[in-house]
Write a protein that holds these residues in place. Structure first.
Motif, short mmCIF file in Angstrom:
data_model
loop_
_atom_site.label_atom_id
_atom_site.label_comp_id
_atom_site.label_asym_id
_atom_site.label_seq_id
_atom_site.Cartn_x
_atom_site.Cartn_y
_atom_site.Cartn_z
N ALA A 1 0.81 -1.22 0.00
CA ALA A 1 0.00 0.00 0.00
C ALA A 1 0.85 1.27 0.00
O ALA A 1 0.55 2.23 -0.72
N LEU A 2 1.90 1.29 0.82
CA LEU A 2 2.64 2.54 1.05
C LEU A 2 4.12 2.48 0.71
O LEU A 2 4.78 3.52 0.67
N GLY A 3 4.65 1.29 0.49
CA GLY A 3 6.07 1.16 0.20
C GLY A 3 6.87 0.73 1.41
O GLY A 3 6.46 0.94 2.56
N GLU A 4 8.02 0.13 1.17
CA GLU A 4 8.82 -0.45 2.25
C GLU A 4 9.41 0.60 3.18
O GLU A 4 9.64 0.34 4.36
N GLN A 5 9.69 1.81 2.65
CA GLN A 5 10.34 2.83 3.45
C GLN A 5 9.36 3.71 4.24
O GLN A 5 9.79 4.63 4.93
N HIS A 6 8.07 3.44 4.12
CA HIS A 6 7.08 4.26 4.83
C HIS A 6 7.14 3.96 6.33
O HIS A 6 7.39 2.83 6.76
#
Length: 232
Positions: free
Chosen positions: A180-185
């Motif tokens: 949904a938001l990316g691994e670094q979120h």
């Protein structure tokens, strides 16, 4: 809560359809429950359930949602005969409809809770997973709501000592949040941190320390005021 009470009163005075009145009562009860006003939440759900019963439990989605919510309050009160009656009947009726809905997912979770209290952990987990699958189809695999729902389930499983199932669910929560938001979120990192802590503390499987370090680096790099104790 005051505004929700006002809306309930207005709809009642207008003689609004059962669907609108019942939904307003459900929303009021949810707010009361969140505030710890359990007796008031119970009264609101009972009122909504009475309306629904007069209308032959229609509309189905709203009415069975209220019934399940009332059953969950009975679980909290450890009134198991009432909880079993309300939840099981809603579960069986919604199961016969073969239709995905938020209320069907709620019924699956509530039925899983009943089975968990009966120490049937495998069957209860199957129902929890089915509920998540329903929510995934309703909300989408890349939904933040799905990730949060899986995260909350994973934390609940850990709290009652079901660590292997908790790790499995936390992995899926992390995968959903990353999608949904990316691994670094930040939100992805928070879930990864909990996954790593679970793995490292209970020794269910390797990789925990790596997850903790990776998540800690992300969290600390993105927030100046985060309490560093949460990642060390």
């Amino acid at each position: 809560i005051a505004l929700r009470k006002q809306r309930v009163a207005q709809l009642e005075a207008l003689g609004a359809p059962v669907a609108e009145q019942a939904q307003a009562l459900r929303e009021l009860a949810d707010s009361q429950d969140a505030r710890g006003e359990i007796a008031d939440a119970k009264a609101s759900l009972e009122k909504g359930l009475a309306l629904c019963r007069q209308a032959s439990m229609k509309p189905v989605e709203v009415c069975y949602g209220i019934q399940v919510a009332r059953g969950q309050l009975a679980i909290i009160a450890r009134d198991m005969p009432v909880a079993d009656k309300l939840i099981s009947s809603a579960y069986e009726d919604l199961q016969r409809r073969h239709q995905d809905s938020p209320q069907w997912a709620e019924a699956l979770v509530a039925k899983g809770d009943l089975l968990s209290l009966q120490n049937d952990n495998d069957k209860s987990f199957e129902l929890y997973e089915e509920a998540m699958a329903v929510r995934g189809r309703l909300w989408g695999a890349r939904s933040v709501r799905l990730a949060k729902s899986r995260y909350e389930l994973a934390m609940s499983l850990a709290q009652v000592g079901r660590f292997a199932q908790s790790v499995r669910e936390m992995k899926q929560a992390h995968q959903a949040m990353v999608a949904a938001l990316g691994e670094q979120h930040f939100n992805s990192a928070i879930i990864e941190l909990q996954l790593g802590l679970l793995q490292a503390s209970i020794g269910v499987e390797p990789g925990g320390e790596g997850h903790v370090k990776h998540a800690a680096d992300i969290i600390l790099s993105q927030s100046d005021d985060v309490d560093k104790r949460m990642v060390f």
